[in-house]
Motif scaffolding. Structure first.
Motif, PDB file in Angstrom:
ATOM      1  N   ILE A  13       0.838  -1.210   0.000  1.00 15.48           N
ATOM      2  CA  ILE A  13       0.000   0.000   0.000  1.00 15.48           C
ATOM      3  C   ILE A  13       0.872   1.259   0.000  1.00 15.48           C
ATOM      4  CG2 ILE A  13      -1.894   1.233   1.124  1.00 15.48           C
ATOM      5  CD1 ILE A  13      -2.712  -1.407   2.446  1.00 15.48           C
ATOM      6  N   GLY A  14       1.964   1.222   0.788  1.00 16.29           N
ATOM      7  CA  GLY A  14       2.842   2.396   0.861  1.00 16.29           C
ATOM      8  C   GLY A  14       3.396   2.777  -0.503  1.00 16.29           C
ATOM      9  N   SER A  15       3.793   1.789  -1.296  1.00 22.12           N
ATOM     10  CA  SER A  15       4.364   2.116  -2.619  1.00 22.12           C
ATOM     11  C   SER A  15       3.273   2.633  -3.556  1.00 22.12           C
ATOM     12  CB  SER A  15       5.094   0.910  -3.224  1.00 22.12           C
ATOM     13  OG  SER A  15       4.206  -0.139  -3.530  1.00 22.12           O
ATOM     14  N   ALA A  16       2.058   2.104  -3.432  1.00 26.44           N
ATOM     15  CA  ALA A  16       0.946   2.619  -4.256  1.00 26.44           C
ATOM     16  C   ALA A  16       0.648   4.069  -3.861  1.00 26.44           C
ATOM     17  CB  ALA A  16      -0.301   1.754  -4.063  1.00 26.44           C
ATOM     18  N   ASN A 181      -7.351  -4.581   1.304  1.00 30.04           N
ATOM     19  CA  ASN A 181      -6.906  -4.006   0.028  1.00 30.04           C
ATOM     20  C   ASN A 181      -6.539  -5.111  -0.954  1.00 30.04           C
ATOM     21  OD1 ASN A 181      -5.408  -0.803   0.429  1.00 30.04           O
ATOM     22  ND2 ASN A 181      -6.715  -1.769   1.938  1.00 30.04           N
ATOM     23  N   TYR A 182      -6.709  -4.801  -2.238  1.00 32.53           N
ATOM     24  CA  TYR A 182      -6.181  -5.686  -3.274  1.00 32.53           C
ATOM     25  C   TYR A 182      -5.685  -4.811  -4.416  1.00 32.53           C
ATOM     26  CZ  TYR A 182     -10.412  -4.821  -5.976  1.00 32.53           C
ATOM     27  OH  TYR A 182     -11.407  -4.206  -6.684  1.00 32.53           O
ATOM     28  N   VAL A 220      -6.532  -0.811  -4.064  1.00 30.28           N
ATOM     29  CA  VAL A 220      -5.510  -0.110  -3.280  1.00 30.28           C
ATOM     30  C   VAL A 220      -5.446   1.395  -3.582  1.00 30.28           C
ATOM     31  CG1 VAL A 220      -3.643  -0.750  -4.883  1.00 30.28           C
ATOM     32  CG2 VAL A 220      -3.100  -0.225  -2.498  1.00 30.28           C
ATOM     33  N   GLU A 221      -5.607   1.776  -4.852  1.00 32.30           N
ATOM     34  CA  GLU A 221      -5.528   3.218  -5.169  1.00 32.30           C
ATOM     35  C   GLU A 221      -6.666   4.012  -4.554  1.00 32.30           C
ATOM     36  OE1 GLU A 221      -5.268   4.003  -9.363  1.00 32.30           O
ATOM     37  OE2 GLU A 221      -3.318   2.975  -9.447  1.00 32.30           O
ATOM     38  N   ASP A 222      -7.829   3.380  -4.441  1.00 32.98           N
ATOM     39  CA  ASP A 222      -8.956   4.064  -3.793  1.00 32.98           C
ATOM     40  C   ASP A 222      -8.635   4.331  -2.318  1.00 32.98           C
ATOM     41  OD1 ASP A 222     -10.769   4.484  -5.893  1.00 32.98           O
ATOM     42  OD2 ASP A 222     -11.538   2.440  -5.768  1.00 32.98           O
ATOM     43  N   HIS A 223      -8.013   3.339  -1.668  1.00 32.08           N
ATOM     44  CA  HIS A 223      -7.591   3.525  -0.279  1.00 32.08           C
ATOM     45  C   HIS A 223      -6.595   4.686  -0.173  1.00 32.08           C
ATOM     46  CE1 HIS A 223      -5.268   1.656   3.382  1.00 32.08           C
ATOM     47  NE2 HIS A 223      -5.933   2.715   3.743  1.00 32.08           N
ATOM     48  N   PRO A 296     -15.020   5.694  -3.662  1.00 33.54           N
ATOM     49  CA  PRO A 296     -14.125   4.835  -4.449  1.00 33.54           C
ATOM     50  C   PRO A 296     -14.424   4.972  -5.938  1.00 33.54           C
ATOM     51  CG  PRO A 296     -15.831   3.521  -3.387  1.00 33.54           C
ATOM     52  CD  PRO A 296     -15.990   4.916  -2.870  1.00 33.54           C
ATOM     53  N   LYS A 297     -13.368   4.785  -6.776  1.00 32.80           N
ATOM     54  CA  LYS A 297     -13.561   4.934  -8.224  1.00 32.80           C
ATOM     55  C   LYS A 297     -13.575   3.597  -8.945  1.00 32.80           C
ATOM     56  CE  LYS A 297     -11.370   9.466  -8.762  1.00 32.80           C
ATOM     57  NZ  LYS A 297     -10.247  10.213  -9.304  1.00 32.80           N
ATOM     58  N   VAL A 298     -12.904   2.597  -8.351  1.00 34.82           N
ATOM     59  CA  VAL A 298     -12.697   1.342  -9.092  1.00 34.82           C
ATOM     60  C   VAL A 298     -13.670   0.266  -8.610  1.00 34.82           C
ATOM     61  CG1 VAL A 298     -11.000  -0.418  -9.723  1.00 34.82           C
ATOM     62  CG2 VAL A 298     -10.274   1.959  -9.380  1.00 34.82           C
TER      63      VAL A 298
END
Ligand code: NAD
Ligand code: TYD
Length: 340
Positions: A13-16, A181-182, A220-223, A296-298
Protein backbone atom coordinates in the motif's frame (compact mmCIF):
# COMPACT_ATOMS: atom_id res chain seq x y z
CA UNK A 1 7.47 22.07 -1.67
CA UNK A 2 5.60 20.16 1.03
CA UNK A 3 7.71 17.42 2.62
CA UNK A 4 6.05 14.22 3.71
CA UNK A 5 7.69 11.33 5.54
CA UNK A 6 6.20 8.01 4.45
CA UNK A 7 7.10 4.87 6.40
CA UNK A 8 6.70 1.42 4.84
CA UNK A 9 6.68 2.97 1.38
CA UNK A 10 8.36 -0.06 -0.24
CA UNK A 11 5.43 -2.31 0.71
CA UNK A 12 2.17 -2.94 -1.10
CA UNK A 13 0.00 0.00 0.00
CA UNK A 14 2.84 2.40 0.86
CA UNK A 15 4.36 2.12 -2.62
CA UNK A 16 0.95 2.62 -4.26
CA UNK A 17 0.51 5.72 -2.07
CA UNK A 18 3.90 7.17 -2.99
CA UNK A 19 3.28 6.58 -6.70
CA UNK A 20 -0.16 8.17 -6.54
CA UNK A 21 1.02 11.26 -4.65
CA UNK A 22 3.94 11.85 -7.01
CA UNK A 23 1.61 11.49 -10.01
CA UNK A 24 -1.27 13.57 -8.74
CA UNK A 25 0.50 16.45 -6.97
CA UNK A 26 3.33 18.70 -8.11
CA UNK A 27 4.34 20.34 -4.82
CA UNK A 28 5.09 17.30 -2.65
CA UNK A 29 8.45 15.69 -1.91
CA UNK A 30 8.45 12.22 -0.34
CA UNK A 31 10.99 10.82 2.09
CA UNK A 32 10.33 7.09 1.98
CA UNK A 33 11.62 5.34 5.11
CA UNK A 34 11.48 1.54 4.99
CA UNK A 35 13.36 -1.32 6.67
CA UNK A 36 12.99 -3.60 3.59
CA UNK A 37 11.73 -6.60 5.53
CA UNK A 38 10.59 -9.65 3.57
CA UNK A 39 7.56 -7.56 2.50
CA UNK A 40 9.49 -4.48 1.37
CA UNK A 41 10.67 -4.44 -2.22
CA UNK A 42 12.64 -1.73 -4.02
CA UNK A 43 11.25 -3.04 -7.30
CA UNK A 44 7.96 -1.51 -6.18
CA UNK A 45 9.57 1.95 -6.45
CA UNK A 46 11.09 1.67 -9.91
CA UNK A 47 10.81 4.73 -12.13
CA UNK A 48 9.95 7.32 -9.48
CA UNK A 49 11.27 10.85 -10.01
CA UNK A 50 14.44 11.10 -7.84
CA UNK A 51 14.04 14.86 -7.45
CA UNK A 52 10.80 14.28 -5.52
CA UNK A 53 11.40 10.87 -3.98
CA UNK A 54 14.19 9.97 -1.56
CA UNK A 55 14.48 6.44 -0.22
CA UNK A 56 16.00 5.94 3.24
CA UNK A 57 16.71 2.41 4.45
CA UNK A 58 15.75 2.38 8.13
CA UNK A 59 13.74 0.79 10.90
CA UNK A 60 10.95 2.78 12.60
CA UNK A 61 11.83 1.19 15.93
CA UNK A 62 15.39 2.56 15.63
CA UNK A 63 15.13 5.94 17.37
CA UNK A 64 18.44 7.28 16.11
CA UNK A 65 17.72 6.37 12.50
CA UNK A 66 14.26 7.95 12.62
CA UNK A 67 15.50 11.17 14.26
CA UNK A 68 18.26 11.46 11.67
CA UNK A 69 15.99 10.93 8.68
CA UNK A 70 12.99 13.02 9.72
CA UNK A 71 13.34 16.70 8.73
CA UNK A 72 12.36 19.51 11.12
CA UNK A 73 8.86 20.89 10.40
CA UNK A 74 7.94 18.17 7.92
CA UNK A 75 4.36 18.57 6.73
CA UNK A 76 3.25 15.06 7.67
CA UNK A 77 4.16 11.54 8.65
CA UNK A 78 2.15 8.75 7.02
CA UNK A 79 2.82 5.60 9.01
CA UNK A 80 2.29 2.58 6.75
CA UNK A 81 5.24 0.58 8.14
CA UNK A 82 4.03 -2.56 9.85
CA UNK A 83 4.16 -6.28 10.10
CA UNK A 84 0.88 -6.87 8.30
CA UNK A 85 0.04 -10.55 7.98
CA UNK A 86 -2.30 -12.27 10.46
CA UNK A 87 -0.95 -15.80 9.84
CA UNK A 88 2.62 -14.67 10.60
CA UNK A 89 1.42 -12.99 13.82
CA UNK A 90 -0.06 -16.33 14.88
CA UNK A 91 3.32 -18.01 14.36
CA UNK A 92 5.18 -15.32 16.31
CA UNK A 93 4.04 -11.91 17.57
CA UNK A 94 7.34 -10.35 18.71
CA UNK A 95 8.07 -8.43 15.50
CA UNK A 96 4.47 -7.21 15.44
CA UNK A 97 4.85 -5.59 18.82
CA UNK A 98 8.28 -4.18 18.02
CA UNK A 99 7.37 -2.59 14.71
CA UNK A 100 3.67 -1.85 15.06
CA UNK A 101 3.70 -0.62 18.66
CA UNK A 102 7.23 0.44 19.63
CA UNK A 103 7.91 1.73 16.11
CA UNK A 104 4.78 3.88 16.20
CA UNK A 105 5.82 5.31 19.58
CA UNK A 106 9.24 6.23 18.20
CA UNK A 107 7.61 8.01 15.25
CA UNK A 108 5.24 9.89 17.56
CA UNK A 109 8.16 11.05 19.72
CA UNK A 110 10.09 12.12 16.65
CA UNK A 111 7.04 13.93 15.26
CA UNK A 112 6.75 15.90 18.49
CA UNK A 113 10.40 16.88 18.74
CA UNK A 114 10.68 17.76 15.04
CA UNK A 115 7.39 19.68 15.06
CA UNK A 116 5.77 17.64 12.32
CA UNK A 117 2.48 19.25 11.35
CA UNK A 118 0.24 16.18 11.06
CA UNK A 119 0.57 12.48 11.88
CA UNK A 120 -1.54 9.99 9.89
CA UNK A 121 -1.71 6.49 11.36
CA UNK A 122 -2.72 3.87 8.80
CA UNK A 123 -4.80 1.39 10.77
CA UNK A 124 -7.17 -1.41 9.87
CA UNK A 125 -10.78 -2.46 10.37
CA UNK A 126 -9.39 -5.59 12.06
CA UNK A 127 -8.89 -3.65 15.31
CA UNK A 128 -12.69 -3.81 15.71
CA UNK A 129 -12.81 -7.60 15.69
CA UNK A 130 -15.43 -9.72 13.94
CA UNK A 131 -19.03 -8.94 12.95
CA UNK A 132 -22.02 -11.31 12.92
CA UNK A 133 -23.21 -12.64 9.56
CA UNK A 134 -26.18 -10.37 9.00
CA UNK A 135 -26.82 -7.40 6.74
CA UNK A 136 -27.39 -4.90 9.55
CA UNK A 137 -24.11 -4.76 11.47
CA UNK A 138 -21.19 -2.66 10.27
CA UNK A 139 -18.02 -1.20 11.73
CA UNK A 140 -18.37 2.51 12.45
CA UNK A 141 -15.94 4.96 14.04
CA UNK A 142 -17.77 4.30 17.33
CA UNK A 143 -17.23 0.53 17.26
CA UNK A 144 -15.19 -0.66 20.24
CA UNK A 145 -11.66 -1.99 19.84
CA UNK A 146 -11.97 -5.78 20.02
CA UNK A 147 -8.92 -7.22 18.22
CA UNK A 148 -8.77 -11.00 17.92
CA UNK A 149 -5.41 -11.74 16.28
CA UNK A 150 -1.96 -10.73 17.55
CA UNK A 151 -1.69 -8.56 14.39
CA UNK A 152 -4.97 -6.78 15.12
CA UNK A 153 -4.03 -6.38 18.79
CA UNK A 154 -0.75 -4.71 17.81
CA UNK A 155 -2.54 -2.31 15.45
CA UNK A 156 -5.14 -1.51 18.15
CA UNK A 157 -2.29 -0.81 20.58
CA UNK A 158 -0.75 1.55 18.04
CA UNK A 159 -4.04 3.42 17.80
CA UNK A 160 -4.09 3.87 21.57
CA UNK A 161 -0.62 5.36 21.73
CA UNK A 162 -1.48 7.68 18.84
CA UNK A 163 -4.52 8.79 20.84
CA UNK A 164 -2.35 9.31 23.92
CA UNK A 165 0.16 11.44 21.98
CA UNK A 166 -2.67 13.71 20.93
CA UNK A 167 -4.31 13.99 24.34
CA UNK A 168 -1.07 14.40 26.30
CA UNK A 169 1.11 16.40 23.92
CA UNK A 170 -1.39 18.00 21.55
CA UNK A 171 0.07 16.31 18.46
CA UNK A 172 -2.14 16.70 15.38
CA UNK A 173 -3.09 13.10 14.63
CA UNK A 174 -5.63 11.26 12.47
CA UNK A 175 -6.29 7.51 12.34
CA UNK A 176 -7.63 5.80 9.21
CA UNK A 177 -9.10 2.29 9.32
CA UNK A 178 -9.46 0.54 6.00
CA UNK A 179 -10.72 -2.89 5.00
CA UNK A 180 -8.92 -5.50 2.90
CA UNK A 181 -6.91 -4.01 0.03
CA UNK A 182 -6.18 -5.69 -3.27
CA UNK A 183 -4.23 -4.61 -6.35
CA UNK A 184 -0.81 -4.86 -8.03
CA UNK A 185 2.34 -5.58 -5.98
CA UNK A 186 0.62 -7.21 -2.99
CA UNK A 187 2.89 -9.79 -1.36
CA UNK A 188 1.64 -13.29 -2.32
CA UNK A 189 1.08 -14.38 1.30
CA UNK A 190 -2.29 -12.55 1.24
CA UNK A 191 -5.46 -14.17 -0.09
CA UNK A 192 -5.86 -12.61 -3.55
CA UNK A 193 -2.25 -12.66 -4.82
CA UNK A 194 -1.68 -16.11 -3.26
CA UNK A 195 -4.66 -17.51 -5.14
CA UNK A 196 -3.66 -15.78 -8.38
CA UNK A 197 -0.07 -17.06 -8.17
CA UNK A 198 -1.11 -20.62 -7.29
CA UNK A 199 -3.77 -20.72 -10.01
CA UNK A 200 -1.32 -19.42 -12.62
CA UNK A 201 0.97 -22.33 -11.66
CA UNK A 202 -1.87 -24.92 -11.55
CA UNK A 203 -1.20 -25.46 -7.82
CA UNK A 204 -3.92 -26.10 -5.19
CA UNK A 205 -5.78 -23.08 -3.74
CA UNK A 206 -5.95 -23.42 0.07
CA UNK A 207 -9.27 -21.99 1.35
CA UNK A 208 -9.50 -21.85 5.15
CA UNK A 209 -12.48 -23.44 6.91
CA UNK A 210 -15.77 -23.35 4.99
CA UNK A 211 -14.67 -20.41 2.79
CA UNK A 212 -17.63 -18.32 3.96
CA UNK A 213 -15.66 -15.72 5.92
CA UNK A 214 -16.48 -12.27 4.59
CA UNK A 215 -14.03 -9.46 3.83
CA UNK A 216 -14.80 -5.94 2.60
CA UNK A 217 -12.48 -5.40 -0.40
CA UNK A 218 -11.13 -2.09 -1.73
CA UNK A 219 -8.83 -1.37 -4.66
CA UNK A 220 -5.51 -0.11 -3.28
CA UNK A 221 -5.53 3.22 -5.17
CA UNK A 222 -8.96 4.06 -3.79
CA UNK A 223 -7.59 3.53 -0.28
CA UNK A 224 -4.55 5.71 -1.02
CA UNK A 225 -6.65 8.52 -2.43
CA UNK A 226 -8.87 8.41 0.67
CA UNK A 227 -5.81 8.73 2.93
CA UNK A 228 -4.58 11.77 0.99
CA UNK A 229 -7.96 13.49 1.05
CA UNK A 230 -8.31 12.79 4.77
CA UNK A 231 -4.83 14.28 5.32
CA UNK A 232 -5.87 17.43 3.45
CA UNK A 233 -9.43 17.84 4.73
CA UNK A 234 -9.81 15.67 7.84
CA UNK A 235 -10.28 16.96 11.37
CA UNK A 236 -7.49 16.55 13.88
CA UNK A 237 -8.03 13.80 16.44
CA UNK A 238 -10.62 11.99 14.34
CA UNK A 239 -10.86 8.40 13.15
CA UNK A 240 -12.05 7.73 9.59
CA UNK A 241 -13.19 4.32 8.38
CA UNK A 242 -12.49 3.65 4.69
CA UNK A 243 -14.43 1.08 2.68
CA UNK A 244 -15.99 0.52 -0.74
CA UNK A 245 -19.18 -1.29 0.38
CA UNK A 246 -17.87 -4.46 -1.25
CA UNK A 247 -18.41 -7.50 0.97
CA UNK A 248 -17.47 -10.88 -0.51
CA UNK A 249 -17.16 -14.39 0.87
CA UNK A 250 -13.67 -15.82 0.37
CA UNK A 251 -14.96 -18.66 -1.77
CA UNK A 252 -16.63 -16.18 -4.12
CA UNK A 253 -13.34 -14.27 -4.47
CA UNK A 254 -11.42 -17.47 -5.22
CA UNK A 255 -13.96 -18.63 -7.81
CA UNK A 256 -13.89 -15.23 -9.53
CA UNK A 257 -10.08 -15.47 -9.81
CA UNK A 258 -10.35 -18.96 -11.35
CA UNK A 259 -13.05 -17.74 -13.75
CA UNK A 260 -10.94 -14.82 -14.98
CA UNK A 261 -7.87 -17.04 -15.38
CA UNK A 262 -9.91 -19.79 -17.06
CA UNK A 263 -8.78 -22.39 -14.51
CA UNK A 264 -10.94 -25.20 -13.01
CA UNK A 265 -12.62 -25.07 -9.56
CA UNK A 266 -11.05 -28.48 -8.91
CA UNK A 267 -7.90 -26.57 -7.85
CA UNK A 268 -9.76 -25.42 -4.69
CA UNK A 269 -8.87 -27.24 -1.44
CA UNK A 270 -10.74 -26.56 1.79
CA UNK A 271 -8.03 -26.73 4.46
CA UNK A 272 -7.70 -26.46 8.23
CA UNK A 273 -8.99 -23.10 9.43
CA UNK A 274 -6.89 -20.24 10.79
CA UNK A 275 -7.07 -20.14 14.62
CA UNK A 276 -9.34 -17.32 15.85
CA UNK A 277 -10.40 -16.61 12.25
CA UNK A 278 -12.60 -13.47 12.17
CA UNK A 279 -15.87 -14.26 10.45
CA UNK A 280 -16.90 -10.99 8.87
CA UNK A 281 -15.57 -7.48 8.29
CA UNK A 282 -17.86 -4.78 6.86
CA UNK A 283 -17.27 -1.05 6.95
CA UNK A 284 -19.77 1.78 7.07
CA UNK A 285 -17.88 4.54 5.18
CA UNK A 286 -20.57 7.23 5.65
CA UNK A 287 -18.25 9.57 7.57
CA UNK A 288 -15.45 9.68 4.96
CA UNK A 289 -18.03 9.94 2.17
CA UNK A 290 -20.02 12.82 3.66
CA UNK A 291 -17.36 14.75 5.59
CA UNK A 292 -14.44 14.38 3.18
CA UNK A 293 -16.39 13.87 -0.05
CA UNK A 294 -14.38 10.75 -0.95
CA UNK A 295 -15.87 7.91 -2.99
CA UNK A 296 -14.12 4.84 -4.45
CA UNK A 297 -13.56 4.93 -8.22
CA UNK A 298 -12.70 1.34 -9.09
CA UNK A 299 -15.46 -1.28 -9.20
CA UNK A 300 -14.67 -4.78 -7.92
CA UNK A 301 -14.92 -6.54 -11.30
CA UNK A 302 -12.63 -3.96 -12.92
CA UNK A 303 -10.16 -3.90 -10.01
CA UNK A 304 -9.88 -7.68 -9.87
CA UNK A 305 -9.37 -7.88 -13.63
CA UNK A 306 -6.63 -5.21 -13.50
CA UNK A 307 -4.96 -6.95 -10.56
CA UNK A 308 -4.88 -10.33 -12.28
CA UNK A 309 -3.56 -8.73 -15.45
CA UNK A 310 -0.72 -7.12 -13.46
CA UNK A 311 0.30 -10.49 -11.98
CA UNK A 312 0.15 -12.10 -15.43
CA UNK A 313 2.39 -9.38 -16.87
CA UNK A 314 4.81 -9.42 -13.92
CA UNK A 315 5.41 -13.11 -13.37
CA UNK A 316 9.11 -12.45 -12.78
CA UNK A 317 8.17 -10.22 -9.77
CA UNK A 318 6.06 -13.05 -8.33
CA UNK A 319 8.56 -15.79 -9.11
CA UNK A 320 11.47 -13.92 -7.50
CA UNK A 321 9.40 -13.86 -4.28
CA UNK A 322 8.18 -17.44 -4.59
CA UNK A 323 11.75 -18.65 -5.08
CA UNK A 324 13.13 -16.82 -2.03
CA UNK A 325 12.42 -17.22 1.69
CA UNK A 326 8.69 -17.33 0.85
CA UNK A 327 9.12 -20.97 -0.16
CA UNK A 328 10.10 -21.89 3.41
CA UNK A 329 7.19 -19.87 4.85
CA UNK A 330 4.74 -21.56 2.45
CA UNK A 331 5.89 -25.03 3.47
CA UNK A 332 5.61 -24.18 7.16
CA UNK A 333 2.10 -22.75 6.85
CA UNK A 334 0.57 -24.94 4.16
CA UNK A 335 2.68 -28.13 4.22
CA UNK A 336 0.46 -30.16 6.52
CA UNK A 337 -2.72 -28.42 5.35
CA UNK A 338 -2.11 -29.43 1.74
CA UNK A 339 -0.13 -32.61 2.39
CA UNK A 340 2.98 -31.19 0.69
P1 NAD B 1 3.18 -4.79 3.59
O1 NAD B 1 3.47 -5.93 4.53
O2 NAD B 1 3.03 -5.07 2.13
O3 NAD B 1 4.31 -3.67 3.72
C1 NAD B 1 4.83 -3.26 4.93
C2 NAD B 1 6.06 -2.39 4.65
O4 NAD B 1 6.55 -1.92 5.92
C3 NAD B 1 7.20 -3.14 3.97
O5 NAD B 1 7.75 -2.35 2.94
C4 NAD B 1 8.22 -3.36 5.09
O6 NAD B 1 9.55 -3.42 4.63
C5 NAD B 1 7.96 -2.13 5.95
N1 NAD B 1 8.36 -2.33 7.36
C6 NAD B 1 8.05 -3.40 8.16
N2 NAD B 1 8.63 -3.23 9.36
C7 NAD B 1 9.29 -2.05 9.33
C8 NAD B 1 10.06 -1.33 10.27
N3 NAD B 1 10.31 -1.80 11.51
N4 NAD B 1 10.58 -0.11 9.91
C9 NAD B 1 10.36 0.37 8.66
N5 NAD B 1 9.66 -0.27 7.72
C10 NAD B 1 9.12 -1.47 8.06
O7 NAD B 1 1.88 -4.11 4.19
P2 NAD B 1 0.67 -3.37 3.46
O8 NAD B 1 -0.36 -4.37 3.11
O9 NAD B 1 1.21 -2.46 2.43
O10 NAD B 1 0.09 -2.51 4.68
C11 NAD B 1 0.55 -1.20 4.94
C12 NAD B 1 -0.18 -0.63 6.14
O11 NAD B 1 -1.58 -0.63 5.90
C13 NAD B 1 0.02 -1.43 7.42
O12 NAD B 1 0.14 -0.53 8.48
C14 NAD B 1 -1.26 -2.25 7.55
O13 NAD B 1 -1.55 -2.52 8.90
C15 NAD B 1 -2.27 -1.29 6.95
N6 NAD B 1 -3.45 -1.91 6.35
C16 NAD B 1 -3.31 -2.92 5.42
C17 NAD B 1 -4.44 -3.46 4.84
C18 NAD B 1 -4.33 -4.54 3.78
O14 NAD B 1 -5.35 -5.06 3.33
N7 NAD B 1 -3.15 -4.90 3.32
C19 NAD B 1 -5.72 -3.00 5.20
C20 NAD B 1 -5.82 -1.96 6.14
C21 NAD B 1 -4.68 -1.43 6.70
P1 TYD C 1 -5.72 -12.26 4.34
O1 TYD C 1 -5.41 -11.85 2.94
O2 TYD C 1 -4.67 -12.95 5.14
O3 TYD C 1 -6.28 -10.95 5.07
P2 TYD C 1 -6.95 -10.79 6.56
O4 TYD C 1 -6.82 -12.05 7.30
O5 TYD C 1 -6.10 -9.72 7.15
O6 TYD C 1 -8.36 -10.39 6.29
O7 TYD C 1 -6.99 -13.22 4.30
C1 TYD C 1 -8.22 -12.82 3.75
C2 TYD C 1 -9.23 -13.93 3.99
O8 TYD C 1 -8.83 -15.08 3.26
C3 TYD C 1 -9.30 -14.39 5.44
O9 TYD C 1 -10.64 -14.71 5.75
C4 TYD C 1 -8.43 -15.61 5.48
C5 TYD C 1 -8.62 -16.22 4.10
N1 TYD C 1 -7.47 -16.97 3.55
C6 TYD C 1 -7.67 -18.27 3.07
O10 TYD C 1 -8.79 -18.81 3.07
N2 TYD C 1 -6.57 -18.94 2.59
C7 TYD C 1 -5.33 -18.40 2.56
O11 TYD C 1 -4.37 -19.08 2.11
C8 TYD C 1 -5.16 -17.06 3.02
C9 TYD C 1 -3.80 -16.40 3.02
C10 TYD C 1 -6.26 -16.39 3.51
Amino acid sequence: MRIIFVTGGAGFIGSAFVRLILEETSDVKVINFDALTYAGNLENLKGLDPSRHEFVHGDIADRKAVFEALPENADAIFNFAAESHVDRSIESADEFLRTNVLGTQVLLDAARYKKVKRFIQISTDEVMGSLPEDDKSFFTEQSPLRPNSPYAASKASAELIVRAARKTFGLDTIITRCGNNYGPRQFPEKLIPLMIANAMNDEPLPVYGDGKNVRDWIYVEDHCRAIWEIYEKGRSGEIYNIGARNERQNIEVVKSILDILGKPYSLIRFVQDRPGHDRRYAIDPTKVETEIGWKPKVKWEEGLRRTIQWYQENQDWVERIRNGSYREYYRRLYGSRLGL
